[in-house]
Scaffold this motif. Structure first.
Motif, PDB file in Angstrom:
ATOM      1  N   CYS A  78      49.149 -37.755  14.332  1.00 19.98           N
ATOM      2  CA  CYS A  78      48.602 -36.205  14.520  1.00 19.98           C
ATOM      3  C   CYS A  78      47.891 -35.830  15.271  1.00 19.98           C
ATOM      4  O   CYS A  78      47.241 -35.241  16.115  1.00 19.98           O
ATOM      5  CB  CYS A  78      47.989 -35.903  13.286  1.00 19.98           C
ATOM      6  N   VAL A  79      47.610 -37.348  15.761  1.00 20.78           N
ATOM      7  CA  VAL A  79      46.148 -37.137  16.713  1.00 20.78           C
ATOM      8  C   VAL A  79      47.387 -36.797  18.848  1.00 20.78           C
ATOM      9  O   VAL A  79      46.859 -36.180  19.172  1.00 20.78           O
ATOM     10  CB  VAL A  79      46.108 -38.992  17.661  1.00 20.78           C
ATOM     11  N   MET A  82      47.234 -32.520  18.304  1.00 21.08           N
ATOM     12  CA  MET A  82      45.824 -32.451  18.462  1.00 21.08           C
ATOM     13  C   MET A  82      45.890 -31.852  19.824  1.00 21.08           C
ATOM     14  O   MET A  82      45.391 -31.144  20.370  1.00 21.08           O
ATOM     15  CB  MET A  82      45.302 -32.855  17.694  1.00 21.08           C
ATOM     16  N   PHE A  90      44.310 -29.204   6.207  1.00 23.52           N
ATOM     17  CA  PHE A  90      44.528 -29.724   4.969  1.00 23.52           C
ATOM     18  C   PHE A  90      44.464 -28.969   2.907  1.00 23.52           C
ATOM     19  O   PHE A  90      42.869 -28.171   3.545  1.00 23.52           O
ATOM     20  CB  PHE A  90      44.691 -30.940   4.775  1.00 23.52           C
ATOM     21  N   GLY A 108      35.023 -38.277  15.920  1.00 22.93           N
ATOM     22  CA  GLY A 108      36.177 -38.761  16.995  1.00 22.93           C
ATOM     23  C   GLY A 108      35.603 -38.075  18.279  1.00 22.93           C
ATOM     24  O   GLY A 108      36.240 -38.802  19.227  1.00 22.93           O
ATOM     25  N   ARG A 162      38.404 -28.507  18.514  1.00 22.54           N
ATOM     26  CA  ARG A 162      38.991 -28.884  19.534  1.00 22.54           C
ATOM     27  C   ARG A 162      40.305 -27.441  20.150  1.00 22.54           C
ATOM     28  O   ARG A 162      41.084 -27.674  20.744  1.00 22.54           O
ATOM     29  CB  ARG A 162      40.175 -29.668  18.818  1.00 22.54           C
TER      30      ARG A 162
ATOM     31  N   HIS B 169      31.600 -43.847  13.476  1.00 24.08           N
ATOM     32  CA  HIS B 169      33.192 -44.176  12.943  1.00 24.08           C
ATOM     33  C   HIS B 169      33.243 -44.966  12.100  1.00 24.08           C
ATOM     34  O   HIS B 169      33.867 -45.619  11.190  1.00 24.08           O
ATOM     35  CB  HIS B 169      34.342 -44.791  14.168  1.00 24.08           C
ATOM     36  N   ALA B 183      41.283 -37.719  12.695  1.00 23.84           N
ATOM     37  CA  ALA B 183      40.144 -37.706  13.970  1.00 23.84           C
ATOM     38  C   ALA B 183      40.685 -38.618  14.541  1.00 23.84           C
ATOM     39  O   ALA B 183      39.600 -38.755  15.899  1.00 23.84           O
ATOM     40  CB  ALA B 183      38.457 -37.429  13.357  1.00 23.84           C
ATOM     41  N   ILE B 185      40.881 -41.581  15.362  1.00 27.77           N
ATOM     42  CA  ILE B 185      40.629 -43.175  14.741  1.00 27.77           C
ATOM     43  C   ILE B 185      40.638 -44.523  13.762  1.00 27.77           C
ATOM     44  O   ILE B 185      41.387 -43.896  13.220  1.00 27.77           O
ATOM     45  CB  ILE B 185      39.014 -43.079  13.701  1.00 27.77           C
TER      46      ILE B 185
END
Ligand code: ADP
Ligand code: MG
Lengths: 505, 301
Positions: A78-79, A82, A90, A108, A162, B169, B183, B185
């Motif tokens: 999913c990074v 994004m 969700f 993050g 974002r 984190h 996110a 991490i």
């Protein structure tokens, strides 16, 4: 208003996804344009979340492709999604409870130098973003202190921070009160007018028809069709979703007249749990009657239900069932008298998620059904089988864990259990919240049948259509005090709204 | 009057020395548990570290080598825990207990195999032996090098956990790993690093016991300190500073125990105290002590 001729920004082209033998998505075509709200609807288990996971890079399709701006992509996680400007909220929130709003939003991507955190600038950034969208959020508040509506706003901020071009909202309204839901739809409109693309999954057809530019229906993993809201109505969408016609909100007249007064509540005071508590509440309800309790969430409804079931001790007043005083009777003894409870939070209070279907079907009656100190396996099996048969529990086997059922099937199991031996007094809280039309129809039909069989039913609901469809009369609570009583015919939104806000009609 | 003061200073001094190994191990526990991995194996990692330090000192006569060996073996044992707990998603308590039994047993076996004498090792070069061989001043500082280092690490851990991105984190991973993963991490990596780091710290605590406090390894010398460190983690509400305070407190009782040896208070009663206090802490008498939400819960991506 409907100006959805922007370019297609995200598309699934003929995607299929299987889990073992189960086909969750089959050759699905789905796309969303810039400046468009595209609603995806379908029963629980139709494959909506699966399709979203494919679009968001959480899973890979077995076949077919995902395209961003017309170019095929393969997200490794999913990074990547994004980075491509896609954001998802969700169905079950993903928030770090103990972190602040700002820490969650910026997770993050925290600002700061050489690995050190810069709390002030991240809180300032989040405050700016929140104010821009009219969210009354304090960036320093821990998320655990927030209500459902505010948590949702935090989730939205995570995506907006974002600057996502495509927002995927998976059942965002399932846990919201009607007020919170309509606030959310205002935001959705705002996002659309900013030229973003929004994919919205929802169950309430009325909501869908009012906010979407396009509606696609998924049934058993396949696209049944896409329609524009101008050319569709609830009945047609319901038909497309379940393959048969369902009119969820139609009133079904009661068979026979209500009998004698079964429940007598006199000037009941109940201390608050999370809501307002209950103050000087009196009510008489008959056997064979559904009394609806309306009100904005947290105005004493849950305290009322819990006091009647014996979970919360009243500080004053009395409760009598069929002439017997039960004010300070234990839950177990109340159950013996036929008091049954469908709690508002089915996963936490209604079921033990890691117990099997059989075990869950037994809960509450385990003491009564034992032989000596054992519960005969046959008794358990028979009870679970009967519920599964009567409520068409999809994917049933006696040993399946409650966790593995969809929300609709979990609720069928709870209602089935509570009604498996009839009820004298049935307390029901938000019974169809977050359920698809098919499951909601089953639950409502069963509640009506229980009423016709002579149960006295107290229905706490935040869904006004549900109250009008089921209740024989509606009592409105505000701040823990009854502010009015209406017949369903007189209970229009405006009148209810005023009473719910504490303004006398 | 003067003698009362002298006694008080001695008791306080011994308390700090007695709490040092606990501080190392508790800090290790704090770090791994904040990342979501419960380390019941601290006891075994301390034993492994204590034995390895003696072994290194015996063969190299170098104290830095001894300390590094202790840290290394503690970290290596933690890597085993990490592999089972994180990659294989095994029950963390069971793996930790297995490591305790393994490490203590392996040290006992090696004592016999390498030194031919069961029960204790020969005496080796240690921090206390340099104190007698070199002049005062510098020697005293060196002697207490491991104590100073523990204090420094407490502050480091505090700053890292609460003031840096990586610390944030790490805590996110221990609270809600899925949210952290979404996110961007790397949950697995952070859990591995935190667990191994926890083992390294426990190993240092062990090295302090063998080559810092005395100059040998003997069977059973860790004597439940790993578990007391776990208690300190809970008592300190999973924070470095809180656990540090708890360790000092427990150290004070060990120190009193020594001071009161000839008094009428049974030693066992004082030994019991850390555990009793942990129960009190868990029961909520010192305010809510709540573990990270995903502490001990394996993460499935
Ligand atoms: N990770 C998974 N493993 C196995 N089966 C799954 C998984 N995710 C979803 N399913 C199954 O796929 C079907 C579609 O699920 P889902 O997409 O969550 O439905 P919806 O969101 O429309 O309610 C369901 O039958 C569900 O049980
Ligand atoms: Mg879903």
């Amino acid at each position: 208003m409907r100006a959805a001729d922007g370019p297609v920004v995200l598309a699934a082209c003929g995607v299929s996804k299987r889990f073992g033998a189960l086909v969750a998505n089959e050759a699905v075509d789905f796309d969303v344009r810039a400046g468009e709200v595209h609603a995806l609807i379908g029963e629980n288990g139709a494959g909506k979340s699966t399709l979203m996971s494919l679009l968001y890079g959480l899973m890979h399709p077995d076949s077919g492709t995902i395209a961003v701006d017309g170019r095929a992509v393969r997200f490794s996680s999913c990074v990547d999604a994004m980075k491509a400007g896609i954001g998802m909220v969700f169905q079950h929130f993903l928030l770090v409870e103990r972190f602040s709003v700002a820490q969650n939003v910026m997770l993050g991507r925290e600002p700061g130098r050489r690995g050190m955190l810069d709390r002030r600038s991240s809180e300032k950034e989040v405050a700016r973003l929140a104010t821009g969208y009219g969210f009354a959020l304090n960036p320093a508040t821990p998320v655990e202190d927030l209500g459902v509506g505010a948590r949702q706003q935090v989730e939205l901020l995570k995506v907006l921070e974002r600057n996502a071009r495509v927002l995927i909202l998976d059942e965002p309204t399932a846990a919201l009160s009607p007020q919170e839901a309509s606030a959310l739809f205002d935001i959705v409109h705002r996002l659309r007018s900013e030229g973003r693309a929004v994919i919205l999954i929802a169950h309430k057809l009325k909501e869908v028809l009012s906010v979407a530019d396009r509606i696609t229906v998924l049934r058993r993993g396949k696209v049944v069709g896409s329609v524009e809201p101008e050319q569709a109505d609830e009945a047609q969408l319901g038909l497309m979703m379940v393959g048969r016609s369902i009119d969820l909100d139609k009133r079904v007249p009661r068979i026979g007249a209500p009998a004698d007064v079964a429940l007598r509540i006199t000037s009941l005071d109940v201390p608050a749990s999370s809501g307002a508590g209950l103050h000087g509440f009196s009510l008489q309800a008959r056997a064979g009657e559904i009394v609806g309790i309306a009100g904005v969430e947290g105005n004493g409804q849950i305290e009322l239900a819990e006091a009647l079931y014996g979970l919360r001790e009243p500080t004053a007043g009395a409760i009598a069932l069929e002439g017997r005083d039960i004010t300070s009777m234990s839950c177990a003894n109340r159950r013996r008298l036929g008091v049954r409870y469908v709690p508002p939070d089915r996963q936490r209070e209604g079921l033990v998620l890691d117990f099997s279907t059989e075990e869950n079907a037994l809960l509450g009656d385990q003491r009564r059904l034992r032989r000596g100190s054992v519960i005969p396996a046959k008794t358990m099996r028979r009870r679970a089988d009967a519920i599964a048969r009567e409520y068409a529990l999809a994917g049933y086997s006696p040993s399946v864990k409650a966790r593995d059922y969809s929300g609709g099937n979990q609720q069928r199991l709870i209602v089935g259990r509570e009604l498996s031996e009839g009820a004298a007094l049935l307390l029901v809280c938000a019974p169809t919240r977050g359920l698809d039309v098919g499951a909601a129809a089953v639950i409502r039909e069963r509640l009506r049948a229980a009423r016709d069989a002579g149960a006295c039913i107290l229905l706490v609901s935040y869904d006004l259509d549900e109250l009008r469809a089921l209740a024989d009369r509606i009592i409105v609570l505000c701040g823990g005090v009854a502010t009015g009583e209406l017949t369903p015919e007189n209970a229009d939104d405006a009148t209810l709204g005023m009473l719910m806000g504490g303004i006398a009609a | 009057m003067n003698s009362a003061l002298a006694i008080a200073t001695t008791v306080a001094g011994i308390a700090i020395l007695k709490s040092t190994p606990l501080i190392y191990a508790a800090l290790g526990g704090v770090i791994s548990e904040n990342a979501g991995v419960v380390n019941i194996g601290l006891e075994g990692m301390m034993a492994g570290g204590a034995f390895a330090a003696v072994l290194a000192s015996y063969y190299t006569h170098s104290l830095p080598a001894a300390v590094i060996a202790g840290a290394f073996v503690g970290g290596a044992l933690a890597l085993v825990l990490a592999y089972f707990a994180i990659a294989l998603r095994a029950n963390q308590i069971i793996v930790g207990m297995a490591l305790n039994v393994f490490a203590v047993g392996a040290a006992a076996l090696l004592l016999t195999v390498l030194f031919g004498q069961p029960g204790t090792s020969p005496e080796v070069r240690s921090f206390s032996s340099i104190a007698s061989s070199s002049g005062p001043g510098i020697a005293a500082t060196l002697h207490y090098a491991l104590v100073w280092m523990a204090l420094g690490l407490v502050l480091c851990a505090h700053v890292i956990l609460y003031r840096t991105r990586v610390g944030l984190h790490l805590r996110a991973v221990g609270e809600q790993p899925r949210a952290a993963a979404v996110a961007g991490i790397d949950v697995m990596k952070i859990r591995y690093v935190a667990t191994v780091l926890g083992g390294v710290l426990a190993g240092l605590g062990g090295a302090y016991l063998s080559v810092g406090e005395v100059d040998l390894y003997s069977d059973g010398m860790v004597a439940g300190r790993g578990f007391i460190a776990l208690a300190a983690v809970i008592f300190g509400k999973w924070t470095p500073l809180g656990s540090f305070g708890a360790c000092l407190f427990f150290g004070l009782f060990s120190s009193l125990q020594i001071a009161l040896q000839r008094a009428t208070v049974p030693a066992q009663l004082l030994e019991m105290l850390p555990y009793a206090l942990t129960i009190v802490a868990l029961a909520g008498f010192i305010g809510r002590s709540r573990p990270p939400a995903s502490d001990g819960v394996p993460y499935e991506p």
